[in-house]
Design an enzyme around this catalytic site. Structure first.
Site, PDB file in Angstrom:
ATOM      1  N   LYS A  26      29.810  -1.801 -15.540  1.00 52.89           N
ATOM      2  CA  LYS A  26      29.379  -0.802 -14.656  1.00 52.89           C
ATOM      3  C   LYS A  26      27.965  -0.276 -15.064  1.00 52.89           C
ATOM      4  O   LYS A  26      27.646  -0.190 -16.226  1.00 52.89           O
ATOM      5  CB  LYS A  26      30.202   0.594 -14.426  1.00 52.89           C
ATOM      6  CG  LYS A  26      31.649   0.230 -13.748  1.00 52.89           C
ATOM      7  CD  LYS A  26      31.871   1.289 -13.000  1.00 52.89           C
ATOM      8  CE  LYS A  26      32.980   0.934 -11.915  1.00 52.89           C
ATOM      9  NZ  LYS A  26      34.437   1.055 -12.429  1.00 52.89           N
ATOM     10  N   TYR A  39      27.153   9.303 -20.348  1.00 55.68           N
ATOM     11  CA  TYR A  39      26.832   8.349 -19.278  1.00 55.68           C
ATOM     12  C   TYR A  39      27.502   8.857 -18.110  1.00 55.68           C
ATOM     13  O   TYR A  39      28.305   9.551 -18.081  1.00 55.68           O
ATOM     14  CB  TYR A  39      27.155   7.026 -19.589  1.00 55.68           C
ATOM     15  CG  TYR A  39      28.616   7.030 -20.338  1.00 55.68           C
ATOM     16  CD1 TYR A  39      28.749   7.056 -21.786  1.00 55.68           C
ATOM     17  CD2 TYR A  39      29.614   6.357 -19.487  1.00 55.68           C
ATOM     18  CE1 TYR A  39      30.105   7.025 -22.248  1.00 55.68           C
ATOM     19  CE2 TYR A  39      31.022   6.558 -20.322  1.00 55.68           C
ATOM     20  CZ  TYR A  39      31.294   6.600 -21.224  1.00 55.68           C
ATOM     21  OH  TYR A  39      32.381   6.603 -21.712  1.00 55.68           O
ATOM     22  N   LYS A  53      30.517  10.452 -16.496  1.00 53.81           N
ATOM     23  CA  LYS A  53      31.557   9.600 -16.755  1.00 53.81           C
ATOM     24  C   LYS A  53      32.345   9.641 -18.210  1.00 53.81           C
ATOM     25  O   LYS A  53      33.212   9.256 -18.463  1.00 53.81           O
ATOM     26  CB  LYS A  53      31.318   8.103 -16.293  1.00 53.81           C
ATOM     27  CG  LYS A  53      30.785   8.070 -14.810  1.00 53.81           C
ATOM     28  CD  LYS A  53      31.763   8.475 -13.800  1.00 53.81           C
ATOM     29  CE  LYS A  53      32.877   7.563 -13.688  1.00 53.81           C
ATOM     30  NZ  LYS A  53      33.711   7.914 -12.617  1.00 53.81           N
ATOM     31  N   VAL A 408       6.243   1.567  -0.629  1.00 59.42           N
ATOM     32  CA  VAL A 408       6.301   2.063  -1.952  1.00 59.42           C
ATOM     33  C   VAL A 408       7.623   2.624  -2.423  1.00 59.42           C
ATOM     34  O   VAL A 408       8.176   3.179  -1.867  1.00 59.42           O
ATOM     35  CB  VAL A 408       5.185   3.406  -1.995  1.00 59.42           C
ATOM     36  CG1 VAL A 408       4.674   3.922  -3.336  1.00 59.42           C
ATOM     37  CG2 VAL A 408       3.900   2.971  -0.976  1.00 59.42           C
ATOM     38  N   ASP A 513     -12.072   6.901   1.612  1.00 55.29           N
ATOM     39  CA  ASP A 513     -11.153   7.256   2.651  1.00 55.29           C
ATOM     40  C   ASP A 513     -10.205   8.482   1.940  1.00 55.29           C
ATOM     41  O   ASP A 513      -9.180   8.455   2.198  1.00 55.29           O
ATOM     42  CB  ASP A 513      -9.947   6.083   2.738  1.00 55.29           C
ATOM     43  CG  ASP A 513      -9.183   6.383   3.918  1.00 55.29           C
ATOM     44  OD1 ASP A 513      -9.254   7.256   4.676  1.00 55.29           O
ATOM     45  OD2 ASP A 513      -8.143   5.588   4.111  1.00 55.29           O
TER      46      ASP A 513
HETATM   47  P1  ADP Z   1      -0.816   2.887   1.439  1.00 56.80           P
HETATM   48  O1  ADP Z   1      -1.917   3.131   0.403  1.00 56.80           O
HETATM   49  O2  ADP Z   1      -0.047   1.446   1.248  1.00 56.80           O
HETATM   50  O3  ADP Z   1      -1.049   3.089   2.806  1.00 56.80           O
HETATM   51  P2  ADP Z   1       0.483   5.305   0.581  1.00 56.80           P
HETATM   52  O4  ADP Z   1      -0.072   5.311  -0.825  1.00 56.80           O
HETATM   53  O5  ADP Z   1       0.076   6.238   1.564  1.00 56.80           O
HETATM   54  O6  ADP Z   1       0.514   3.624   1.085  1.00 56.80           O
HETATM   55  O7  ADP Z   1       2.258   5.534   0.327  1.00 56.80           O
HETATM   56  C1  ADP Z   1       2.846   5.776   1.395  1.00 56.80           C
HETATM   57  C2  ADP Z   1       3.791   6.856   0.993  1.00 56.80           C
HETATM   58  O8  ADP Z   1       4.570   6.574  -0.212  1.00 56.80           O
HETATM   59  C3  ADP Z   1       3.169   8.060   0.695  1.00 56.80           C
HETATM   60  O9  ADP Z   1       2.971   8.922   2.009  1.00 56.80           O
HETATM   61  C4  ADP Z   1       3.945   8.659  -0.324  1.00 56.80           C
HETATM   62  O10 ADP Z   1       4.847   9.533   0.318  1.00 56.80           O
HETATM   63  C5  ADP Z   1       4.651   7.495  -1.020  1.00 56.80           C
HETATM   64  N1  ADP Z   1       3.895   7.286  -2.294  1.00 56.80           N
HETATM   65  C6  ADP Z   1       2.955   6.286  -2.537  1.00 56.80           C
HETATM   66  N2  ADP Z   1       2.322   6.240  -3.825  1.00 56.80           N
HETATM   67  C7  ADP Z   1       2.966   7.301  -4.308  1.00 56.80           C
HETATM   68  C8  ADP Z   1       3.355   7.708  -5.815  1.00 56.80           C
HETATM   69  N3  ADP Z   1       2.415   7.412  -6.820  1.00 56.80           N
HETATM   70  N4  ADP Z   1       4.309   8.594  -6.195  1.00 56.80           N
HETATM   71  C9  ADP Z   1       5.080   9.154  -5.245  1.00 56.80           C
HETATM   72  N5  ADP Z   1       5.056   8.918  -4.018  1.00 56.80           N
HETATM   73  C10 ADP Z   1       3.977   7.888  -3.592  1.00 56.80           C
END
Ligand code: ADP
Length: 651
Positions: A26, A39, A53, A408, A513
């Site tokens: 597991k 664990y 566990k 992501v 951006d």
């Molecule tokens: P993209 O660059 O493809 O537009 P984003 O960076 O906006 O994607 O990521 C989409 C979502 O994923 C974000 O709104 C966030 O919630 C999450 N996310 C992205 N990068 C991270 C990170 N490094 N850590 C935690 N969450 C993340």
């Protein structure tokens, strides 16, 4: 709770309490502390630890060793053959576990399977380190599995049968050296062990002229506080590149890091020392901890010294306790002191002294307090070699969201370090151009930039691996957090972003951006700038054309809307809009207008109004970013100065 030394997901073989029950395997989350190996179930959906566990008391462990792999294991425990193509399905949740090791204790061997050899090595090393004072360590072990009621190596049938192979000499000598001790508990640390984070390995020669580097071994775990730091893993070896009388030495992790070796700046005594902590943050941390003699050594803002020691002591009158800040003074001969009579050549010596003598301080320095943060080791100076990360080192744990380029995920690198993995949807990015540029972007390293760790480009989709930011994107953080933010917290968020942007400006790197949706918040509430420069690789006309529906019109100055003229000063405009988003807690700028109305109004000179939470001074700062003429807008460096001025004047 005892501090966690290691934490990894492994495959565990059932221990077959009854002879007839079938063997099963597991996935479990293993945690190692000084006193227990435990664990747990692991909820892969939520990325959370589930119910416990089982556990083994460290003091009962008699041996930790590798095991000779089985003859014909099923695919999940097979070592992939060299050159075998990587199969995405195999890693989509968690990869194979081909590397077994055994933890032998009074109930027999516990068999654990690691996903990588490196991780197995690290666990064995750490386990050996925590059991080194155990009184029942054995000198012989079974190199093969106990299976179907017998050991494959020696055919003995009792699970507790004495081992058949002598352990290598290193373990033997450890045992020999300690075997006279009756006690099961480790000895208390010597004063030296107690005060040094790292100490030189005994057999190593002094730093040599012949180019050999001095090695040290970490006595404590240290989690980096910012991107210049190197993570220290208790028991690991580090090479010292540059010694200094300051608390920070330049070092390198001996084993290396993906794609090369980052020379981190390193905390010789980081257990004591926190960079970039303000006076009020230090006070908050010390109060939270509430321990008599809690202390933080931090950068000083005072002109009289480089460092300040903040100390906490309980108080009979104030239930919150009291805190004093002492500037570390330096004599013209470069000697340090807190109390005049006691001079020291180094800060570590000074702290060691005051750990034992209060000498005028409100308390002895008993207990170092620091910000803890479980993140991947930071990798400043990433220009070493290629930054290709092996996807087999990644474990995917949880989906975080979907962005411009696709999904992501949150995961672990080498089973241990938190990372975010952007899986780039095919056709969403001009990949070749990005991969070329990635090397430049990886060299950008600042504590307020979301660190790019590397890329996986040998398969499709390609992955971008970055620092993991537990609180997600700033926009949602502002919108969803239930509690009210204090004005000082909002300003701190703007300051974080401004620091990152000042750094990008100094590198002449444009973000293009900048907006709250492209900033992320970590578990400490620190805001970092993400996705810098990425917009250039988007393949989507709606996003790339200033007339497109996804173009960030509301964050763009007139010259971008009219002539697509990007510059640091167009980033400054966007920063002003980001400040507005922060102070209006995530409102949409120009909310009543659509994109083309917004363009029209901005070109005519209309600007965003003052959000309720923004003071006149704060509004003046954001407003200055929206000067029609780009050259009249302040630089990020000037903006940072204005923000810091307000911070300093607040109580
Ligand atoms: P993209 O660059 O493809 O537009 P984003 O960076 O906006 O994607 O990521 C989409 C979502 O994923 C974000 O709104 C966030 O919630 C999450 N996310 C992205 N990068 C991270 C990170 N490094 N850590 C935690 N969450 C993340």
């Amino acid at each position: 709770m005892a501090s966690i030394i290691l934490e990894s997901i492994f495959l565990k073989r059932s221990q077959q309490k009854k002879k007839t029950s079938p063997l099963n395997f597991k996935k479990r989350l293993f945690l190692l502390t000084e006193s227990k190996l435990s664990y747990y179930e692991y909820d892969f959906e939520r990325g959370r630890r589930g119910s416990k566990k089982g556990s083994v008391d460290i003091e009962k462990i008699t041996c930790v060793e590798t095991v000779v792999p089985e003859n014909n294991p099923p695919p999940e425990r097979q070592v992939p053959k060299k050159g075998e193509d990587y199969n995405m399905e195999q890693i989509s949740i968690i990869e194979r576990f081909p590397y077994p090791f055994q933890v032998v204790y009074d109930e027999g061997p516990l068999y654990v399977f690691s996903p990588t050899e490196e991780l197995r090595k690290r666990w064995i090393h750490q386990l050996k380190s925590v059991i080194r004072y155990n009184s029942d360590l054995v000198q012989k072990y079974h190199p093969c599995f106990w299976i179907d009621g017998q050991y494959l190596c020696c055919s003995q049938t009792a699970k507790n049968a004495m081992g058949c192979k002598i352990l290598e000499s290193r373990n033997g000598s450890l045992k020999a050296g300690r075997s006279h001790r009756k006690t099961k508990k480790p000895l208390p640390p010597t004063p030296e062990e107690d005060t040094m984070v790292m100490k030189p390995l005994p057999p190593e020669p002094a730093p040599s002229a012949a180019g050999e580097m001095k090695k040290v071994v970490a006595l404590y775990n240290y989690v980096p506080m910012n991107v210049q730091d190197l993570q220290l893993q208790k028991g690991e070896e580090y090479l010292i590149l540059e010694e200094s009388h300051l608390p920070w030495w330049k070092a390198r992790w001996k084993q290396g890091w993906p794609g090369g070796l980052p020379d981190g700046c390193i905390p010789l005594c980081s257990r004591w020392y926190s960079k970039n902590i303000t006076r009020s943050q230090a006070e908050q941390l010390l109060k939270q901890e509430g321990k008599e003699g809690g202390f933080i050594v931090r950068d000083s803002t005072s002109k009289t010294g480089k460092y300040t020691v903040s100390v906490y002591a309980k108080s009979a009158v104030d239930p919150q306790g009291m805190i004093r800040h002492y500037v570390v003074c330096c004599t013209p001969q470069n000697q340090y002191y807190l109390a005049e009579k006691h001079l020291f050549n180094t800060i570590p010596e000074l702290i060691t002294y005051h750990q034992h003598n209060s000498a005028g301080l409100i308390s002895r320095l008993k207990y170092p307090v620091s910000r803890h943060q479980k993140s991947a080791p930071s990798t400043a100076g990433l220009g070493y070699g290629s930054w290709e990360i092996d996807p087999k080192d990644l474990t995917f744990l949880k989906e975080l969201g979907t962005g411009q380029f696709g999904v992501v995920k949150y995961g672990k690198w080498r089973g241990q370090y938190n990372v975010a993995i952007k899986m780039i949807r095919e056709g969403s990015m001009s990949e070749d151009e990005f991969i070329d540029e990635a090397k430049v972007m990886m060299n950008l390293s600042h504590e307020k930039l979301v660190q790019l760790y590397g890329v996986c480009t040998k398969q499709r989709p390609i992955f971008i691996i970055t620092e993991y930011m537990a609180n997600g994107c700033l926009l949602n953080f502002l919108r969803e957090t239930q509690r009210r933010f204090q004005p000082a917290e909002l300003l701190e968020m703007c300051k974080d972003v401004c620091e990152a942007m000042e750094y990008l400006e100094s590198k002449q790197f444009l973000h293009r951006d900048l907006a709250a949706r492209n900033c992320l918040v970590n578990d400490q509430g620190i805001v970092k700038v993400s996705d810098f420069g990425l917009s250039r690789y988007v393949l989507d006309d709606e996003y790339t054309s200033s007339m497109g529906s996804k173009f960030p019109v509301r964050w763009s100055p007139p010259e971008v809307l009219l002539y697509s003229k990007f510059s640091s000063k167009s980033d400054v405009w966007s920063f002003g809009v980001l400040m507005w988003e922060v102070y209006s807690l995530g409102k949409m700028p120009y909310e009543r207008f659509n994109n083309s109305e917004t363009t029209e109004h901005v070109i005519q000179g209309l600007r965003l109004y003052r959000p309720q939470q923004a003071s006149e001074r704060v509004y003046a700062i954001m407003y200055s970013c929206w000067h029609e003429k780009a050259e009249e807008r302040p630089t990020f460096s000037a903006l940072l100065g204005s923000i810091v001025d307000i911070t300093d004047e607040e109580p």
